[in-house]
Design a protein around this motif. Structure first.
Motif, PDB file in Angstrom:
ATOM      1  N   GLU A 268       0.470  -1.302  -0.264  1.00  0.00           N
ATOM      2  CA  GLU A 268       0.113   0.244  -0.026  1.00  0.00           C
ATOM      3  C   GLU A 268       1.204   1.211   0.393  1.00  0.00           C
ATOM      4  O   GLU A 268       0.229   1.752  -0.534  1.00  0.00           O
ATOM      5  CB  GLU A 268      -1.066  -0.409   1.001  1.00  0.00           C
TER       6      GLU A 268
ATOM      7  N   GLU B  63      -7.057   5.733   1.376  1.00  0.00           N
ATOM      8  CA  GLU B  63      -4.555   5.410   1.550  1.00  0.00           C
ATOM      9  C   GLU B  63      -5.336   6.880   0.835  1.00  0.00           C
ATOM     10  O   GLU B  63      -3.955   7.267   1.925  1.00  0.00           O
ATOM     11  CB  GLU B  63      -4.276   4.326   1.133  1.00  0.00           C
TER      12      GLU B  63
ATOM     13  N   HIS C 217      -4.879   3.601   8.553  1.00  0.00           N
ATOM     14  CA  HIS C 217      -5.718   3.124   7.955  1.00  0.00           C
ATOM     15  C   HIS C 217      -5.026   1.205   7.523  1.00  0.00           C
ATOM     16  O   HIS C 217      -5.727   0.036   7.812  1.00  0.00           O
ATOM     17  CB  HIS C 217      -5.402   3.445   6.603  1.00  0.00           C
TER      18      HIS C 217
ATOM     19  N   HIS D 295      -6.461  -2.598   8.616  1.00  0.00           N
ATOM     20  CA  HIS D 295      -6.288  -3.469   7.668  1.00  0.00           C
ATOM     21  C   HIS D 295      -5.832  -4.764   9.088  1.00  0.00           C
ATOM     22  O   HIS D 295      -6.852  -5.761   8.875  1.00  0.00           O
ATOM     23  CB  HIS D 295      -5.977  -3.622   6.404  1.00  0.00           C
TER      24      HIS D 295
ATOM     25  N   TYR E 217     -12.487  -0.615  -2.350  1.00  0.00           N
ATOM     26  CA  TYR E 217     -12.266   0.160  -1.499  1.00  0.00           C
ATOM     27  C   TYR E 217     -11.197   1.149  -1.205  1.00  0.00           C
ATOM     28  O   TYR E 217     -10.816   1.292  -1.960  1.00  0.00           O
ATOM     29  CB  TYR E 217     -11.848  -1.073  -0.559  1.00  0.00           C
TER      30      TYR E 217
HETATM   31 ZN    ZN Z   1      -6.055  -0.437   2.601  1.00  0.00          ZN
END
Ligand code: ZN
Length: 283
Positions: A104, A165, A254, A258, A283
């Motif tokens: 990410e 994100e 974030h 997760h 998402y």
């Molecule tokens: Zn993410």
């Protein structure tokens, strides 16, 4: 990956001084997979390196601008293998939080920040739905022109994270409306986004592309260097107000979301919050 062989987008010299990058996965509502991320980077780089190009337009094939991030697969690239990273992270396949965090960082944070800092003015032309990760693509552009039927939403709080994100929500909407936007996951119209200052202009759907092209040409008539340094000056002002640090902080939160979802559900998102209509694509 050849710059001549994009498979998720089109690169067009739309007018003198104007390059147009058109996301072109309409069957996936232009959901952004990893392949599209790198093709976008390559297309933007191509526009930046072309001295004839002064303004870059980011558009999308109808009917929708973007359904967000595509969770159904990465496309024809393998992160860290066939596709070299453009950021500073590696270890994308490592277990635990490590691999997810690196992934990410690469495809959502560092890539997005790089696009936000392109050294030429950018304009997003947004029609139809612009959801979650689609917001990131619009927000990194300097100007946003929306069609009158455009709608914007970020439904990720129900999925167990604190927003997409690239956490620019408070900057784009103001802190109080950002909270409402995230807490409710409501879809907001182009007119509402315009009222809040997130969108520069709202135009009829049929006029969107022509309007954006005319705006881009108007800007392209200005000296290239003063456009570049003006963009840098405004971005620097936003940086001085702490945007980069705020986005970095939210990115870590974030990732915490997760990790919590993985522990509780064995999935990076809370499955109960995944809207069935957009399963796998957002998402
Ligand atoms: Zn993410």
């Amino acid at each position: 990956m050849s710059t001549e062989n994009f498979s998720t987008l089109r690169y067009e010299l739309a007018a003198p001084g104007v390059a147009r990058v058109v996301m072109d996965r309409p069957s996936h509502r232009n959901a952004q997979n990893v392949q599209m991320s790198y093709e976008l980077s390559e297309a933007f780089d191509r526009a930046v390196q072309d001295d004839e190009v002064k303004v870059i337009v980011l558009a999308a094939s109808d009917p929708h601008f973007s359904a967000g991030h595509d969770l159904s697969g990465d496309g024809a690239v393998r992160l860290g293998e066939t596709q070299p990273a453009i950021g500073t992270w590696g270890g994308f396949k490592k277990p635990g939080v490590e691999g997810r965090y690196a992934r990410e960082q690469e495809i959502f944070l560092q890539n997005t920040r790089r696009w936000r800092n392109l050294s030429k003015p950018t304009i997003a032309a947004v029609q139809g739905k612009c959801i979650a990760g689609g917001l990131m693509l619009a927000w990194i552009c300097d100007l946003i022109v929306a069609s009158d039927d455009a709608v914007f939403s970020d439904p990720t709080v129900a999925m167990g994270v604190c927003g997409v994100e690239w956490f620019a929500h408070p900057w784009e909407l103001g802190p109080r409306k950002a909270k409402e936007f995230l807490f409710t996951a409501d879809s907001w119209t182009a007119e509402e986004a315009h009222r809040l200052g997130m969108v520069n202009r709202v135009v009829p759907r049929a006029e969107l592309q022509d309007h954006v092209l005319a705006l881009a040409q108007q800007i392209a008539r200005k000296p290239a260097f003063s456009l570049q340094i003006t963009k840098q000056a405004v971005n620097s002002a936003v940086d001085q107000m702490g945007q980069q640090q705020a986005i970095d902080q939210a990115f870590v939160l974030h990732q915490l979301g997760h990790a919590n979802n993985m522990l509780k559900f064995g999935s990076i998102i809370d499955p109960s919050g995944m809207p069935s209509a957009i399963k796998k694509s957002v998402y």
